[in-house]
Design a protein around this motif. Structure first.
Motif, PDB file in Angstrom:
ATOM      1  N   SER A  42      -3.071   5.249   3.147  1.00 14.46           N
ATOM      2  CA  SER A  42      -2.523   4.296   2.037  1.00 14.46           C
ATOM      3  C   SER A  42      -0.838   4.090   2.536  1.00 14.46           C
ATOM      4  CB  SER A  42      -2.625   4.833   0.739  1.00 14.46           C
ATOM      5  OG  SER A  42      -1.753   5.871   0.839  1.00 14.46           O
ATOM      6  N   ASP A  43      -0.254   3.223   1.823  1.00 16.02           N
ATOM      7  CA  ASP A  43       0.933   3.248   2.213  1.00 16.02           C
ATOM      8  C   ASP A  43       1.779   4.217   1.318  1.00 16.02           C
ATOM      9  OD1 ASP A  43       0.475   1.810  -0.570  1.00 16.02           O
ATOM     10  OD2 ASP A  43       1.317   0.160   0.056  1.00 16.02           O
ATOM     11  N   GLY A  44       1.235   5.080   0.418  1.00 18.03           N
ATOM     12  CA  GLY A  44       1.945   6.188   0.080  1.00 18.03           C
ATOM     13  C   GLY A  44       3.249   5.856  -0.424  1.00 18.03           C
ATOM     14  N   TRP A  45       4.275   7.112  -0.170  1.00 14.75           N
ATOM     15  CA  TRP A  45       5.505   6.785  -0.695  1.00 14.75           C
ATOM     16  C   TRP A  45       6.475   5.833  -0.294  1.00 14.75           C
ATOM     17  CZ3 TRP A  45       9.451   7.317   2.745  1.00 14.75           C
ATOM     18  CH2 TRP A  45       9.168   7.805   3.981  1.00 14.75           C
ATOM     19  N   ASN A  46       6.110   5.348   0.856  1.00 18.32           N
ATOM     20  CA  ASN A  46       6.870   4.441   1.570  1.00 18.32           C
ATOM     21  C   ASN A  46       6.401   2.743   1.274  1.00 18.32           C
ATOM     22  OD1 ASN A  46       8.931   3.809   3.173  1.00 18.32           O
ATOM     23  ND2 ASN A  46       7.686   3.273   5.062  1.00 18.32           N
ATOM     24  N   ARG A  47       5.798   2.728   0.113  1.00 21.46           N
ATOM     25  CA  ARG A  47       4.889   1.424  -0.090  1.00 21.46           C
ATOM     26  C   ARG A  47       6.047   0.407  -0.131  1.00 21.46           C
ATOM     27  NH1 ARG A  47       3.369   4.346  -4.676  1.00 21.46           N
ATOM     28  NH2 ARG A  47       1.499   4.325  -3.781  1.00 21.46           N
ATOM     29  N   ALA A  85       1.373  -8.089  23.736  1.00 21.75           N
ATOM     30  CA  ALA A  85       0.637  -7.061  23.212  1.00 21.75           C
ATOM     31  C   ALA A  85       0.350  -7.536  21.780  1.00 21.75           C
ATOM     32  CB  ALA A  85       1.194  -5.754  23.098  1.00 21.75           C
ATOM     33  N   TYR A  86      -0.850  -7.232  21.279  1.00 18.95           N
ATOM     34  CA  TYR A  86      -1.359  -7.497  19.782  1.00 18.95           C
ATOM     35  C   TYR A  86      -0.923  -6.292  19.264  1.00 18.95           C
ATOM     36  CZ  TYR A  86      -4.252  -7.480  15.472  1.00 18.95           C
ATOM     37  OH  TYR A  86      -4.589  -7.475  14.461  1.00 18.95           O
ATOM     38  N   PHE A  87      -0.247  -6.683  17.970  1.00 19.70           N
ATOM     39  CA  PHE A  87      -0.052  -5.443  16.951  1.00 19.70           C
ATOM     40  C   PHE A  87      -0.754  -5.499  15.722  1.00 19.70           C
ATOM     41  CE2 PHE A  87       2.757  -3.279  13.658  1.00 19.70           C
ATOM     42  CZ  PHE A  87       2.563  -2.344  14.254  1.00 19.70           C
ATOM     43  N   GLY A  88      -1.269  -4.557  15.170  1.00 22.95           N
ATOM     44  CA  GLY A  88      -2.104  -4.727  13.934  1.00 22.95           C
ATOM     45  C   GLY A  88      -1.971  -3.409  13.125  1.00 22.95           C
ATOM     46  N   ALA A  89      -2.340  -3.119  11.978  1.00 24.71           N
ATOM     47  CA  ALA A  89      -2.260  -2.189  11.208  1.00 24.71           C
ATOM     48  C   ALA A  89      -3.398  -1.997  10.072  1.00 24.71           C
ATOM     49  CB  ALA A  89      -0.885  -2.077  10.506  1.00 24.71           C
ATOM     50  N   ILE A  90      -4.083  -1.118  10.062  1.00 20.01           N
ATOM     51  CA  ILE A  90      -5.248  -0.810   9.144  1.00 20.01           C
ATOM     52  C   ILE A  90      -5.123   0.268   8.098  1.00 20.01           C
ATOM     53  CG2 ILE A  90      -7.732  -0.521   9.073  1.00 20.01           C
ATOM     54  CD1 ILE A  90      -8.058  -1.588  12.001  1.00 20.01           C
ATOM     55  N   SER A  91      -5.234   0.134   6.949  1.00 18.38           N
ATOM     56  CA  SER A  91      -5.278   0.938   6.004  1.00 18.38           C
ATOM     57  C   SER A  91      -6.486   0.976   5.302  1.00 18.38           C
ATOM     58  CB  SER A  91      -4.015   0.826   5.104  1.00 18.38           C
ATOM     59  OG  SER A  91      -3.957   1.623   4.152  1.00 18.38           O
ATOM     60  N   TYR A  92      -6.797   2.388   4.658  1.00 15.48           N
ATOM     61  CA  TYR A  92      -8.147   2.337   4.034  1.00 15.48           C
ATOM     62  C   TYR A  92      -7.987   1.730   2.675  1.00 15.48           C
ATOM     63  CZ  TYR A  92     -12.575   4.203   2.046  1.00 15.48           C
ATOM     64  OH  TYR A  92     -13.651   4.455   1.506  1.00 15.48           O
ATOM     65  N   TRP A  93      -6.844   1.798   2.012  1.00  8.12           N
ATOM     66  CA  TRP A  93      -6.428   1.355   0.848  1.00  8.12           C
ATOM     67  C   TRP A  93      -5.430   0.435   1.125  1.00  8.12           C
ATOM     68  CZ3 TRP A  93      -9.725   3.058  -2.506  1.00  8.12           C
ATOM     69  CH2 TRP A  93     -10.384   4.197  -2.538  1.00  8.12           C
ATOM     70  N   SER A  94      -5.641  -0.852   0.529  1.00  7.03           N
ATOM     71  CA  SER A  94      -4.858  -2.087   1.059  1.00  7.03           C
ATOM     72  C   SER A  94      -3.295  -1.803   0.796  1.00  7.03           C
ATOM     73  CB  SER A  94      -5.152  -3.321   0.083  1.00  7.03           C
ATOM     74  OG  SER A  94      -5.099  -3.155  -1.161  1.00  7.03           O
ATOM     75  N   PHE A  95      -2.588  -2.418   1.548  1.00  8.97           N
ATOM     76  CA  PHE A  95      -0.930  -2.419   1.412  1.00  8.97           C
ATOM     77  C   PHE A  95      -0.578  -3.243   0.136  1.00  8.97           C
ATOM     78  CE2 PHE A  95      -1.697  -2.380   6.149  1.00  8.97           C
ATOM     79  CZ  PHE A  95      -1.167  -1.052   6.310  1.00  8.97           C
ATOM     80  N   SER A  96       0.152  -2.442  -0.540  1.00  6.18           N
ATOM     81  CA  SER A  96       0.179  -2.839  -2.126  1.00  6.18           C
ATOM     82  C   SER A  96       1.170  -4.114  -1.971  1.00  6.18           C
ATOM     83  CB  SER A  96       0.683  -1.589  -2.985  1.00  6.18           C
ATOM     84  OG  SER A  96       1.672  -0.906  -2.812  1.00  6.18           O
ATOM     85  N   ASN A  97       2.224  -3.821  -1.204  1.00  6.54           N
ATOM     86  CA  ASN A  97       3.435  -4.838  -1.168  1.00  6.54           C
ATOM     87  C   ASN A  97       3.371  -5.910  -0.098  1.00  6.54           C
ATOM     88  OD1 ASN A  97       4.639  -4.285  -3.776  1.00  6.54           O
ATOM     89  ND2 ASN A  97       5.453  -2.163  -2.895  1.00  6.54           N
ATOM     90  N   ILE A  98       2.101  -6.003   0.537  1.00  3.01           N
ATOM     91  CA  ILE A  98       2.079  -6.895   1.722  1.00  3.01           C
ATOM     92  C   ILE A  98       0.866  -7.927   1.363  1.00  3.01           C
ATOM     93  CG2 ILE A  98       1.570  -7.192   4.237  1.00  3.01           C
ATOM     94  CD1 ILE A  98       2.516  -4.290   4.734  1.00  3.01           C
ATOM     95  N   ASP A  99       1.311  -9.130   1.457  1.00  6.03           N
ATOM     96  CA  ASP A  99       0.871 -10.497   1.671  1.00  6.03           C
ATOM     97  C   ASP A  99      -0.194 -10.592   2.844  1.00  6.03           C
ATOM     98  OD1 ASP A  99      -0.667 -12.887   1.258  1.00  6.03           O
ATOM     99  OD2 ASP A  99       1.074 -13.858   0.104  1.00  6.03           O
TER     100      ASP A  99
END
Length: 213
Positions: free
Chosen positions: A131-136, A157-171
């Motif tokens: 999750s994005d946790g304390w740093n959301r 290079a491709y750059f991506g990020a995967i979170s189990y719980w969606s990033f709350s403040n990222i569109d």
């Protein structure tokens, strides 16, 4: 009368057997015919995470009366790494975790959760979060700074990020390479799927790999 060691051996033996099971699954997966239009890999990751939480949450809360749950971040990284390595096994690329991607002999280190290489060329990085946790509030800035620092060295290079719980403040429409599997609504609200999958990320990495061939 059984000794304490014999009583506990059931747990220990079961735990030791997991490695052979893991190897067998990996062997089966490298010959598997994947369809990236489906979400089988994502569902397999979700299934493993649910199994992890089933044991650890119940063990900690109901059996041990422990107030803090076992950290899931390492298991999530290992799980995603497992399936990514299996998927790319036949693509003549190498998949690493925590490998330093900086060039030269600098003492500094930059170690992504997952990095994918073709020969000595970095083709993709995947950062993983439960999750994005304390740093959301700062997660977007964190990921963008990470992306820029990596692409300053490896511009293709491709750059991506995967979170189990969606990033709350990222569109995720504006930033389609930063995805989460579920929206966390709490126990009463349920956990709604976002429709985003690791297959989307793997497909984008395949296109980068093809462009470098």
């Amino acid at each position: 009368m059984n000794s304490l060691i014999n009583i506990d051996a059931t747990f220990c033996n079961q735990y030791k057997e997991l490695l052979d099971k893991q190897k067998k699954i990996f062997h089966d997966l490298i010959d598997y015919t994947y369809d990236l239009s489906k979400d089988e890999i994502t569902q397999a990751i979700v299934q493993r995470m649910n199994s992890f939480w089933y044991f650890h949450v119940n063990n900690n809360k109901n059996l041990l009366n422990r107030e803090v749950n076992t950290n899931a971040a390492d298991f999530f990284t290992e799980t995603c790494l497992f399936f990514v390595k299996a998927f790319f096994y036949n693509y003549e690329v190498d998949v690493f975790s925590e490998k330093n991607i900086l060039k030269g002999k600098s003492k500094k280190r930059l170690r992504p959760d997952i990095s994918i290489w073709k020969n000595d060329e970095l083709i993709a990085v995947i950062e993983l979060k439960v999750s994005d946790g304390w740093n959301r509030k700062n997660m977007l800035n964190h990921l963008e700074e990470r992306r820029k620092s990596i692409q300053a060295i490896w511009p293709n290079a491709y750059f991506g990020a995967i979170s189990y719980w969606s990033f709350s403040n990222i569109d995720e429409i504006l930033y389609p390479d930063y995805i989460g599997f579920f929206i966390h609504k709490g126990e009463k609200g349920g956990h709604l799927p976002t429709g985003k999958t690791i297959e989307l990320v793997l497909d984008r990495i395949l296109k980068v790999n093809q462009s470098m061939s």
